[in-house]
Scaffold this motif. Structure first.
Motif, PDB file in Angstrom:
ATOM      1  N   SER A 193     -10.107  45.267  -3.271  1.00  0.00           N
ATOM      2  CA  SER A 193      -9.143  45.474  -2.191  1.00  0.00           C
ATOM      3  C   SER A 193      -9.823  46.078  -0.961  1.00  0.00           C
ATOM      4  O   SER A 193      -9.528  45.691   0.174  1.00  0.00           O
ATOM      5  CB  SER A 193      -8.007  46.385  -2.657  1.00  0.00           C
ATOM      6  OG  SER A 193      -7.352  45.807  -3.761  1.00  0.00           O
TER       7      SER A 193
ATOM      8  N   ASP B  91      -3.624  41.068  -7.999  1.00  0.00           N
ATOM      9  CA  ASP B  91      -4.126  42.242  -8.694  1.00  0.00           C
ATOM     10  C   ASP B  91      -3.030  43.298  -8.791  1.00  0.00           C
ATOM     11  O   ASP B  91      -2.582  43.808  -7.773  1.00  0.00           O
ATOM     12  CB  ASP B  91      -5.331  42.773  -7.891  1.00  0.00           C
ATOM     13  CG  ASP B  91      -5.915  44.032  -8.494  1.00  0.00           C
ATOM     14  OD1 ASP B  91      -5.376  44.507  -9.512  1.00  0.00           O
ATOM     15  OD2 ASP B  91      -6.913  44.520  -7.938  1.00  0.00           O
TER      16      ASP B  91
ATOM     17  N   THR C  71      -3.209  46.235  -9.553  1.00  0.00           N
ATOM     18  CA  THR C  71      -3.642  47.547  -9.088  1.00  0.00           C
ATOM     19  C   THR C  71      -3.965  47.544  -7.593  1.00  0.00           C
ATOM     20  O   THR C  71      -4.487  48.492  -7.050  1.00  0.00           O
ATOM     21  CB  THR C  71      -4.909  48.021  -9.842  1.00  0.00           C
ATOM     22  OG1 THR C  71      -5.993  47.134  -9.503  1.00  0.00           O
ATOM     23  CG2 THR C  71      -4.716  47.997 -11.336  1.00  0.00           C
ATOM     24  N   SER C  72      -3.667  46.433  -6.963  1.00  0.00           N
ATOM     25  CA  SER C  72      -4.026  46.316  -5.552  1.00  0.00           C
ATOM     26  C   SER C  72      -3.153  47.184  -4.654  1.00  0.00           C
ATOM     27  O   SER C  72      -1.945  47.262  -4.856  1.00  0.00           O
ATOM     28  CB  SER C  72      -3.875  44.865  -5.115  1.00  0.00           C
ATOM     29  OG  SER C  72      -4.014  44.780  -3.726  1.00  0.00           O
ATOM     30  N   PRO C  73      -3.763  47.817  -3.679  1.00  0.00           N
ATOM     31  CA  PRO C  73      -2.958  48.554  -2.698  1.00  0.00           C
ATOM     32  C   PRO C  73      -1.979  47.620  -1.992  1.00  0.00           C
ATOM     33  O   PRO C  73      -0.909  48.036  -1.573  1.00  0.00           O
ATOM     34  CB  PRO C  73      -3.980  49.074  -1.690  1.00  0.00           C
ATOM     35  CG  PRO C  73      -5.302  48.831  -2.268  1.00  0.00           C
ATOM     36  CD  PRO C  73      -5.187  47.864  -3.398  1.00  0.00           C
TER      37      PRO C  73
ATOM     38  N   GLU D  21      -6.778  37.790  -4.050  1.00  0.00           N
ATOM     39  CA  GLU D  21      -7.420  38.854  -4.829  1.00  0.00           C
ATOM     40  C   GLU D  21      -6.853  38.874  -6.240  1.00  0.00           C
ATOM     41  O   GLU D  21      -5.650  38.980  -6.431  1.00  0.00           O
ATOM     42  CB  GLU D  21      -7.193  40.231  -4.181  1.00  0.00           C
ATOM     43  CG  GLU D  21      -7.824  41.354  -5.015  1.00  0.00           C
ATOM     44  CD  GLU D  21      -7.443  42.768  -4.568  1.00  0.00           C
ATOM     45  OE1 GLU D  21      -7.119  42.958  -3.384  1.00  0.00           O
ATOM     46  OE2 GLU D  21      -7.473  43.675  -5.422  1.00  0.00           O
TER      47      GLU D  21
HETATM   48 MG   LIG Z   1      -7.326  45.849  -5.888  1.00  0.00          MG
END
Ligand SMILES: [Mg+2]
Ligand SMILES: Nc1nc2c(ncn2[C@@H]2O[C@H](COP(=O)(O)OP(=O)(O)O)[C@@H](O)[C@H]2O)c(=O)[nH]1
Length: 311
Positions: free
Chosen positions: A58, A81, A83-85, A143
Motif C-alpha cells: 500500500s 488487500d 489489510t490495505s489502508p 493491490e
Molecule cells: Mg496493503
C-alpha cells in the motif's frame, strides 16, 4: 449502450462506482454491462502489486500514485488487500497519508468487498479493472495479498505483476513453493533500508533463473518506500514490461493466451451458475446422504441437467 456507461463517458464518477457495485453484487445486467464496457476498452495499463501482508504494497501504491500523477496520467486503484489502508484496514497514519489523493479527481480508489466467495471476488475485481479502463483511466493498479488461488486468478488479467518482497522475512521461499514466482513479471525488494537486502537479492536471482522463461528478463527493483527511493526505477521497469507485451511477438502471444483463459473462465462460471440453479430447484434428484457415491451422483445430476436444464 448501458446507461451507466453513458454516464461514465461524461466523467460521472458515481456511475463508475455504481457499475463496480453491480459486478460485486452479480447483478442480472452484469454481462450486458460488461460487454458494453469491453467495447469501450481504452487500453489502460493494468498493473498488479502483490506480496505478503506488511511488505509495503500500500505504501508503494501510494508513492506510485504520486509518481504517475506527476507524469500527468490518471490512475485508479482497486484494493483487494483486506489489510490495505485503502480498504480501511490499516493504521490511522497510513490512511492519513492516502488522503492526499482522495481530493484529486485524477485518482480513483476503490476497495473490493470480500463478501461472497473468493472466486467471485476475483471475478468482480477483474470486471472492476475493465470498468475503470472504460472510464478512461490511464493506469489501473490492483493491490492484492499474494497468497492464494484467487490472487493468482486476479493476476491473470493484469498486464504487469510486481511481486513485493522484503529482506529477512522468509516470504520469498514461501512464495516460491506456492508457485507464485511464475506469475511475477518483476520483483520489488522493498524495505531495502533493513539488513539482508544483498542476501535476498542473491537468492531471488537464483530462484528467477529456475523459473525463467526465455522471452522476458524479470527485473529486480530496490525500493525504500518510506524514503520514496526507487519508485522512478520501478515505474520505468513496469513500463519496460508493458512495451514487451505490446510491442513484441512473444508479448502478443501472452496477451492472447490470457484472453483465451478468460473466455473459458466466463463459460465455466455461466455453466456453473446454471447447473447449481437446476440442481437446487430439482426435487427429483436423489438426495445426498452420508453414504452417497459422489461419482455416481455427479454423473446422474449432470446427465439430468444436460437433458432438462441448460435453457
Ligand atoms: Mg496493503
Ligand atoms: N523500514 C521500512 N518500512 C516500510 C517500508 N515500506 C513500508 N514500510 C512499513 O511497513 C508497514 C506495512 O506497510 P503497508 O504498505 O501497509 O504494507 P502492505 O500490507 O503490504 O500493504 C508500514 O508500517 C510501513 O510504514 C520501507 O521501505 N522501509
Amino acid at each position: 449502450m448501458h446507461q451507466l456507461l453513458e454516464r461514465m463517458q461524461q466523467n460521472d464518477i458515481r456511475a463508475l462506482a455504481k457499475a463496480i457495485t453491480m459486478v460485486e453484487n452479480d447483478h442480472p445486467e452484469k454481462l450486458e454491462l460488461l460487454s458494453d464496457v469491453f467495447s469501450q476498452k481504452k487500453h489502460a495499463h493494468y498493473v498488479g502489486i502483490t506480496g505478503s501482508p506488511g511488505a509495503g504494497k500500500s505504501s508503494l501504491v501510494n508513492r506510485l500514485i504520486t509518481h504517475i500523477r506527476n507524469e500527468g496520467k490518471t490512475v485508479a486503484v482497486i484494493a483487494v488487500d483486506p489489510t490495505s489502508p485503502f480498504s480501511g484496514g490499516a493504521l490511522l497514519g497510513d490512511r492519513v497519508r492516502m488522503n492526499q489523493h482522495f481530493t484529486d479527481d485524477g485518482v480513483y480508489i476503490r476497495s473490493m468487498a470480500t463478501r461472497g466467495s473468493l472466486g467471485g471476488l476475483a471475478r468482480a475485481t477483474k470486471d472492476a479493472v475493465r470498468i475503470c479502463d472504460a472510464y478512461g483511466f490511464d493506469v489501473v493498479i490492483v493491490e492484492t495479498v499474494g497468497v492464494g488461488q484467487s490472487e493468482l486468478d486476479i493476476m491473470k488479467i493484469v498486464d504487469t505483476t510486481a511481486l513485493v518482497l522484503t529482506p529477512n522475512s522468509g516470504d520469498v521461499l514461501q512464495i516460491f513453493k506456492a508457485g507464485i514466482m511464475e506469475i511475477a513479471d518483476l520483483f520489488v525488494i522493498n524495505k531495502a533500508d533493513l539488513p539482508g537486502y544483498g542476501k535476498l537479492k542473491a537468492l531471488l536471482k537464483e530462484l528467477i533463473m529456475m523459473t525463467a522463461t526465455a522471452d522476458h528478463e524479470k527485473a529486480i527493483v530496490k525500493t525504500v518506500t518510506t524514503e520514496n527511493k526507487g519508485i522512478d526505477k520501478l515505474w520505468e521497469k513496469i513500463n519496460d514490461h508493458h512495451d514487451y507485451l505490446y510491442n513484441t511477438k512473444a508479448g502478443t502471444k501472452r496477451r492472447i493466451m490470457q484472453q483465451e483463459l478468460e473466455v473459458y473462465e466466463l463459460i465455466r462460471e455461466e455453466i456453473w451458475r446454471d447447473v447449481t440453479k437446476f440442481i437446487e430447484s430439482n426435487d427429483e434428484l436423489a438426495a445426498i446422504t452420508e453414504n452417497s457415491d459422489p461419482y455416481k451422483l455427479a454423473i446422474e445430476w449432470y446427465e439430468k441437467w444436460k437433458k432438462e436444464g441448460g435453457n
